[in-house]
Write a protein that holds these residues in place. Structure first.
Motif, PDB file in Angstrom:
ATOM      1  N   ARG A  81      -1.767  -6.467  -3.829  1.00  0.00           N
ATOM      2  CA  ARG A  81      -1.534  -5.260  -4.720  1.00  0.00           C
ATOM      3  C   ARG A  81      -1.688  -4.054  -3.739  1.00  0.00           C
ATOM      4  NH1 ARG A  81      -6.177  -5.074  -8.959  1.00  0.00           N
ATOM      5  NH2 ARG A  81      -7.592  -5.443  -7.063  1.00  0.00           N
ATOM      6  N   TRP A  82      -0.613  -2.904  -4.056  1.00  0.00           N
ATOM      7  CA  TRP A  82      -0.626  -1.964  -3.243  1.00  0.00           C
ATOM      8  C   TRP A  82      -1.727  -1.134  -3.420  1.00  0.00           C
ATOM      9  CZ3 TRP A  82       2.146  -1.050   0.959  1.00  0.00           C
ATOM     10  CH2 TRP A  82       3.362  -1.937   1.252  1.00  0.00           C
ATOM     11  N   THR A  83      -2.517  -0.505  -2.956  1.00  0.00           N
ATOM     12  CA  THR A  83      -3.842   0.028  -3.066  1.00  0.00           C
ATOM     13  C   THR A  83      -3.878   1.617  -2.528  1.00  0.00           C
ATOM     14  OG1 THR A  83      -5.061  -1.843  -2.924  1.00  0.00           O
ATOM     15  CG2 THR A  83      -6.354   0.173  -2.746  1.00  0.00           C
ATOM     16  N   ASP A  84      -4.187   2.772  -3.305  1.00  0.00           N
ATOM     17  CA  ASP A  84      -4.161   3.999  -2.799  1.00  0.00           C
ATOM     18  C   ASP A  84      -5.207   3.986  -1.521  1.00  0.00           C
ATOM     19  OD1 ASP A  84      -2.434   4.310  -4.812  1.00  0.00           O
ATOM     20  OD2 ASP A  84      -3.923   5.507  -6.048  1.00  0.00           O
ATOM     21  N   LEU A  85      -4.799   4.900  -0.594  1.00  0.00           N
ATOM     22  CA  LEU A  85      -5.847   5.111   0.506  1.00  0.00           C
ATOM     23  C   LEU A  85      -5.999   6.619   0.652  1.00  0.00           C
ATOM     24  CD1 LEU A  85      -7.137   3.806   2.953  1.00  0.00           C
ATOM     25  CD2 LEU A  85      -4.954   4.046   4.050  1.00  0.00           C
ATOM     26  N   ALA A  86      -4.734   7.561   0.783  1.00  0.00           N
ATOM     27  CA  ALA A  86      -5.072   8.939   1.019  1.00  0.00           C
ATOM     28  C   ALA A  86      -3.785   9.664   0.399  1.00  0.00           C
ATOM     29  CB  ALA A  86      -5.387   9.332   2.202  1.00  0.00           C
ATOM     30  N   SER A  87      -4.048  10.734  -0.345  1.00  0.00           N
ATOM     31  CA  SER A  87      -2.816  11.738  -0.609  1.00  0.00           C
ATOM     32  C   SER A  87      -2.931  13.198   0.044  1.00  0.00           C
ATOM     33  CB  SER A  87      -3.153  11.674  -2.168  1.00  0.00           C
ATOM     34  OG  SER A  87      -3.168  10.632  -2.785  1.00  0.00           O
ATOM     35  N   VAL A  88      -1.655  13.473  -0.105  1.00  0.00           N
ATOM     36  CA  VAL A  88      -1.290  14.859   0.424  1.00  0.00           C
ATOM     37  C   VAL A  88      -0.476  15.360  -0.485  1.00  0.00           C
ATOM     38  CG1 VAL A  88      -0.130  16.006   2.413  1.00  0.00           C
ATOM     39  CG2 VAL A  88      -1.344  13.999   2.968  1.00  0.00           C
ATOM     40  N   THR A  89      -0.894  16.779  -0.972  1.00  0.00           N
ATOM     41  CA  THR A  89       0.025  17.612  -1.781  1.00  0.00           C
ATOM     42  C   THR A  89       0.945  18.770  -0.727  1.00  0.00           C
ATOM     43  OG1 THR A  89      -1.639  17.279  -3.624  1.00  0.00           O
ATOM     44  CG2 THR A  89      -0.047  19.176  -3.756  1.00  0.00           C
ATOM     45  N   VAL A  90       2.040  18.511  -0.813  1.00  0.00           N
ATOM     46  CA  VAL A  90       2.909  19.422  -0.193  1.00  0.00           C
ATOM     47  C   VAL A  90       3.525  20.437  -0.957  1.00  0.00           C
ATOM     48  CG1 VAL A  90       3.499  17.870   1.390  1.00  0.00           C
ATOM     49  CG2 VAL A  90       4.771  17.956  -0.398  1.00  0.00           C
ATOM     50  N   ASP A  91       3.435  21.779  -0.518  1.00  0.00           N
ATOM     51  CA  ASP A  91       3.810  22.781  -1.263  1.00  0.00           C
ATOM     52  C   ASP A  91       4.735  23.905  -0.647  1.00  0.00           C
ATOM     53  OD1 ASP A  91       2.182  24.090   0.651  1.00  0.00           O
ATOM     54  OD2 ASP A  91       0.417  24.768  -0.915  1.00  0.00           O
ATOM     55  N   GLY A  92       5.251  23.333   0.818  1.00  0.00           N
ATOM     56  CA  GLY A  92       6.072  23.881   1.266  1.00  0.00           C
ATOM     57  C   GLY A  92       5.526  24.993   2.507  1.00  0.00           C
ATOM     58  N   THR A  93       4.079  24.813   2.611  1.00  0.00           N
ATOM     59  CA  THR A  93       3.470  25.740   3.759  1.00  0.00           C
ATOM     60  C   THR A  93       2.587  24.806   4.467  1.00  0.00           C
ATOM     61  OG1 THR A  93       3.174  27.406   2.371  1.00  0.00           O
ATOM     62  CG2 THR A  93       1.914  27.317   4.090  1.00  0.00           C
ATOM     63  N   ALA A  94       2.938  24.597   5.901  1.00  0.00           N
ATOM     64  CA  ALA A  94       2.150  23.613   6.667  1.00  0.00           C
ATOM     65  C   ALA A  94       0.766  24.167   6.657  1.00  0.00           C
ATOM     66  CB  ALA A  94       2.731  23.803   8.180  1.00  0.00           C
ATOM     67  N   ASP A  95      -0.220  23.110   6.755  1.00  0.00           N
ATOM     68  CA  ASP A  95      -1.776  23.336   6.997  1.00  0.00           C
ATOM     69  C   ASP A  95      -2.026  23.866   8.321  1.00  0.00           C
ATOM     70  OD1 ASP A  95      -2.099  22.525   4.424  1.00  0.00           O
ATOM     71  OD2 ASP A  95      -2.092  20.390   4.830  1.00  0.00           O
ATOM     72  N   ALA A  96      -2.440  24.928   8.385  1.00  0.00           N
ATOM     73  CA  ALA A  96      -2.673  25.677   9.820  1.00  0.00           C
ATOM     74  C   ALA A  96      -3.998  25.049  10.376  1.00  0.00           C
ATOM     75  CB  ALA A  96      -2.861  27.233   9.540  1.00  0.00           C
TER      76      ALA A  96
ATOM     77  N   ARG B 236      -3.485  -7.231   3.679  1.00  0.00           N
ATOM     78  CA  ARG B 236      -2.599  -8.334   3.968  1.00  0.00           C
ATOM     79  C   ARG B 236      -1.742  -7.844   5.212  1.00  0.00           C
ATOM     80  NH1 ARG B 236       1.082 -10.751  -0.240  1.00  0.00           N
ATOM     81  NH2 ARG B 236      -0.801 -11.692  -1.133  1.00  0.00           N
ATOM     82  N   LEU B 237      -1.941  -8.662   6.506  1.00  0.00           N
ATOM     83  CA  LEU B 237      -1.236  -8.514   7.531  1.00  0.00           C
ATOM     84  C   LEU B 237       0.217  -9.032   7.613  1.00  0.00           C
ATOM     85  CD1 LEU B 237      -4.167  -8.724  10.070  1.00  0.00           C
ATOM     86  CD2 LEU B 237      -3.212  -6.794   8.774  1.00  0.00           C
ATOM     87  N   ASP B 238       1.004  -8.342   8.239  1.00  0.00           N
ATOM     88  CA  ASP B 238       2.406  -8.885   8.261  1.00  0.00           C
ATOM     89  C   ASP B 238       2.422  -9.872   9.751  1.00  0.00           C
ATOM     90  OD1 ASP B 238       2.426  -7.270  10.841  1.00  0.00           O
ATOM     91  OD2 ASP B 238       3.821  -5.804   9.911  1.00  0.00           O
ATOM     92  N   ASP B 239       3.644 -10.145   9.963  1.00  0.00           N
ATOM     93  CA  ASP B 239       3.769 -11.305  10.876  1.00  0.00           C
ATOM     94  C   ASP B 239       3.495 -10.897  12.375  1.00  0.00           C
ATOM     95  OD1 ASP B 239       4.894 -13.009   9.089  1.00  0.00           O
ATOM     96  OD2 ASP B 239       6.819 -12.691   9.574  1.00  0.00           O
ATOM     97  N   ALA B 240       3.272  -9.468  12.510  1.00  0.00           N
ATOM     98  CA  ALA B 240       2.891  -9.070  14.005  1.00  0.00           C
ATOM     99  C   ALA B 240       1.505  -8.642  13.799  1.00  0.00           C
ATOM    100  CB  ALA B 240       3.772  -7.543  14.214  1.00  0.00           C
ATOM    101  N   GLY B 241       0.888  -8.889  12.548  1.00  0.00           N
ATOM    102  CA  GLY B 241      -0.823  -8.659  12.575  1.00  0.00           C
ATOM    103  C   GLY B 241      -0.998  -7.274  12.335  1.00  0.00           C
ATOM    104  N   ARG B 242       0.102  -6.545  11.641  1.00  0.00           N
ATOM    105  CA  ARG B 242      -0.475  -5.344  10.954  1.00  0.00           C
ATOM    106  C   ARG B 242      -0.318  -5.074   9.754  1.00  0.00           C
ATOM    107  NH1 ARG B 242       2.880  -1.099  15.517  1.00  0.00           N
ATOM    108  NH2 ARG B 242       1.999  -2.068  17.354  1.00  0.00           N
ATOM    109  N   THR B 243      -1.041  -4.070   9.488  1.00  0.00           N
ATOM    110  CA  THR B 243      -1.181  -3.765   8.007  1.00  0.00           C
ATOM    111  C   THR B 243       0.056  -2.945   7.555  1.00  0.00           C
ATOM    112  OG1 THR B 243      -3.502  -3.218   7.925  1.00  0.00           O
ATOM    113  CG2 THR B 243      -2.364  -2.143   6.168  1.00  0.00           C
ATOM    114  N   GLN B 244       0.511  -3.322   6.212  1.00  0.00           N
ATOM    115  CA  GLN B 244       1.530  -2.837   5.653  1.00  0.00           C
ATOM    116  C   GLN B 244       1.479  -1.566   4.843  1.00  0.00           C
ATOM    117  OE1 GLN B 244       4.181  -6.412   4.168  1.00  0.00           O
ATOM    118  NE2 GLN B 244       2.128  -7.232   4.394  1.00  0.00           N
TER     119      GLN B 244
END
Length: 290
Positions: free
Chosen positions: A76-91, A118-126
């Protein structure tokens, strides 16, 4: 001998003589202290980054939440962290995930091999990024996954394109006598942009989109979520036409043996259109001249 290293919280690894560790999330370095006759293992987290960017068709903009997910061991795809973009970079970002440029986000410091993933064939998280489409907007096409170079490393970047949507309301009006039977009708949805010729609005299968008008729906229907612009940013104008039995549309004004059919089109708001279809009964009046 076996050396127990200083693994981070939640981990415990046993390191054999050659210094190899059994998990790929951390890289271990060892320092022998001759005085205390101990060996200290220092673990350095192996990390990666994921980028995302927002693109727009048309002039309208609104805040959009971009969500980083990872593929868990259970698939299952599981939420990790969210970013809300509004057109202004976070200073002054307080977390390693933030809006790094206008309408762009980055998630940094991500473990190459996250526990529970679940790791891919290279042993990395997807990892992947999804977006929460704001109300009154639509996603144009599928997200595009590309590559972004940063400090000599290449990371994935997810590109999303959005545009404003509009609505079309179709209403049927009758000007008939009681002897006329008001039957259900079907109206097709059409649009044009600039000097383009009108075309029918089609569904995913290529069929003309239609609405059904009847007494049960008070002879009225609204179609929401229509794209406001074409791919070049030209605004669409939407309208409807009652359809004949063979599926072809009536003209804006057309007469049959029993009815005169009139279509009145209008733009009722910045993001709304309307077509009123009026059917006027044709009555033959007979008489005898004396």
């Amino acid at each position: 001998k076996a050396i127990k290293d200083m693994a981070p919280n939640g981990y415990e690894s046993i390191v054999e003589d050659d210094g190899d560790i059994y998990y790929d999330t951390y890289q271990a370095a060892y320092d022998d202290d001759a005085v205390s006759n101990t060996t200290v293992a220092t673990n350095t987290l192996l990390t990666t980054k994921v980028y995302a960017e927002k693109n727009w068709i048309g002039s309208e903009r609104t805040n959009v939440t971009l969500k980083l997910q990872y593929l868990a061991e259970d698939g299952r795809w599981t939420d990790l962290a969210s970013v809300t973009v509004d057109g202004t970079a976070d200073a002054d970002p307080k977390t390693p995930y933030y809006e790094n440029e206008a309408w762009k986000a980055v998630w940094s410091g991500l473990p190459l091999a996250l526990a529970g993933s679940r790791l891919d064939d290279a042993g990395r998280t997807q990892y992947r990024v999804t977006e929460t489409v704001p109300n009154g907007y639509m996603q144009v096409g599928d997200p595009v996954v590309g590559e972004k170079e940063d400090s000599g490393e290449v990371y994935p970047i997810y590109s999303f394109t959005n545009m404003k949507t509009v609505s079309l309301t179709v209403e049927k009006n009758w000007s008939v006598t009681d002897r006329y039977s008001k039957g259900e009708i079907t109206a097709g949805i059409y649009r044009t942009a600039g000097d383009q010729n009108p075309v029918g609005v089609t569904d995913a299968d290529g069929n003309l989109r239609t609405v059904t008008l009847n007494s049960g729906g008070n002879w009225k229907a609204t179609v929401n979520g229509l794209p406001k612009y074409d791919e070049n940013g030209n605004a669409y104008t939407y309208y409807a036409r009652e359809l004949k039995e063979d599926g072809t549309p009536y003209d804006q004004t057309e007469e049959t043996d029993t009815l005169r059919i009139i279509h009145s089109d209008s733009q009722t708001g910045e993001n709304s259109f309307a077509t009123a279809v009026r059917n006027i009964e044709r009555i033959t009046i007979g008489g005898t001249k004396t």
